[in-house]
Design an enzyme around this catalytic site. Sequence first.
Site, short mmCIF file in Angstrom:
data_model
loop_
_atom_site.label_atom_id
_atom_site.label_comp_id
_atom_site.label_asym_id
_atom_site.label_seq_id
_atom_site.Cartn_x
_atom_site.Cartn_y
_atom_site.Cartn_z
N CYS A 122 0.03 -3.89 -3.33
CA CYS A 122 0.74 -2.62 -3.18
C CYS A 122 -0.11 -1.46 -3.69
CB CYS A 122 2.10 -2.70 -3.86
SG CYS A 122 3.28 -1.56 -3.13
N HIS A 158 4.34 -7.45 -1.77
CA HIS A 158 4.26 -8.14 -3.07
C HIS A 158 4.44 -9.64 -2.87
CE1 HIS A 158 4.46 -4.59 -5.72
NE2 HIS A 158 5.11 -4.04 -4.72
N GLU A 215 3.74 -11.95 -4.77
CA GLU A 215 4.08 -12.63 -6.03
C GLU A 215 5.55 -13.03 -6.12
OE1 GLU A 215 3.14 -9.44 -5.77
OE2 GLU A 215 4.19 -8.12 -7.18
#
Length: 539
Positions: free
Chosen positions: A386, A512, A514
């Site tokens: 990002c 994202h 993650e």
Amino acid sequence: MKKNKETKFIFITGGVTSSLGKGIVGASLGVILKSKGLKVTLQKFDPYLNVDPGTMNPYQHGEVFVTEDGCETDLDLGHYERFIDENLSRINNITSGMIYSEVLAKERRGDYLGNTVQIIPHVTNEIKNHIVAARNQNDFDVIITEIGGTIGDIESLPFLEAIRQFQFENKENCIHIHLTLVPYLNSSGEFKTKPTQHSVKELRAIGIQTDVIVCRSSKIFPQEIKQKIALFCDVKTDDVIMCPDAKSIYEVPIYLKNEAIDTVVLQKLGLSQSNSNLVEWENYINIIYQKNKPEVNIGLVGKYTALSDSYLSVTEALKHAAAANKCDCKITWINSETLHQSDGSKKLEECDSILIPGGFGDRGIAGKLIAAQYARETNIPYLGLCLGMHIAAIEFARNILNLEDAHSTEFNPNCNDPIIDFLPNQKQLSEKGGTMRLGAYPCVIEQNSKLFSIYKQKEISERHRHRYEFNNAYKALFEDNGIKFSGNSPDGKLVEVIELTNHPWFIACQFHPEFKSRPYKAHPLFFDFIKQTLELTSS
Ligand code: GLN
């Protein structure tokens, strides 16, 4: 289909101190119950008055976790998803702020027909409605609801009263688990049960008798301690579950299962006992505890380096990826605000690769640009998430395209080359809360790209949380000079991923990844980032 009334509810409260890990205990119990074939979900009630944690400082509150449906939630939702391996939604995280704004909106609309609006019943009813909403989402067997805060806090009282009433109305289907601390006093060499006794007493004063007590402690305590807690807190000895400190949070499901928490909980809920195993968890733990593994050193460049909870999903995703590569992952925290100082660049030199996570505001941007340039020029792997993609693009524009004043309009609205700019539909927005591009969006992958070799899929879906985008007016110039736009929105209007064509591994994404990593299902992007780092360090 199972009738709703058969859904079972487990409420988790915490006593003695905060940060005992109610979220981890709840999630671990979820893992054990799911491994028995039960359909489980988790819900968190947060007592603060913010409507959601989206506008809260990560330094105070830790990372903001984003669900598939674009809700900005407490970081415990991340633990829940990683543990039970299910996607959750906005129904799973409720704050006092949400409850009060709903109650006040109803009052303004006249829904209460002139009645005096009060905590009981209006606020408590609204809370109970959210427990029912979680149940109605799906035909769950078990819903585990964690009440944030610590017993004795003023602000969590409406939630406690609501769950007390809920149990009164659903007697056969609810149990309470109370998480406390059993401290060990070095001076006298004893474990102490008094804080637990007081906390259970406090809970009783508000009408809740706990069914199970989970005791956190720094080490294993003897059976007499369980017996003492049982006697003073009115539970059976077997209902006192010991949960000593673990080296890894992913060991907690194994600890709790060894303490037979599942037998106790199933029996109290009137569910049949069944076998289960936690083989995946045991394998995962065996790998991470294995000694003498190779190690990679990842430089994580951010501005909240003193508090790793601010980037919790990122650090967890790195750990999952390291385990999948059978290596250890050391994270070197690099404060982007001091990176221009000489010891800052020394830190960069120690790292095998660089990761720049998401972020907001211009503090530390100069340092992040130095880190991205370092990774590009020294050919070490770079993963930008990002803001980390914005940084990569700005650095490339300034140092390769010679656009000296290239910037994001987030940091300089009047720059000459706004290579990162507002989303077209965001220009008019004035409110900060919940107004970003949030949640899961599809991304189409360019087949001839590193990204495709990693995901091995033409279309993926990843979660977003941002306001600014790559400015398409600059696309051709970037492409002509060695940037590949390897991931794009299906309509081709939004850039999702960029990679450097003449670099071993330089990938930066607008999303994202993650948020979708799980302990024994490492995310492909993180997996490949660690794999490449490992290969480069061992070559
Ligand atoms: N601040 C940037 C934006 O709003 C990046 C956000 C992020 O990294 N999550 O677009």
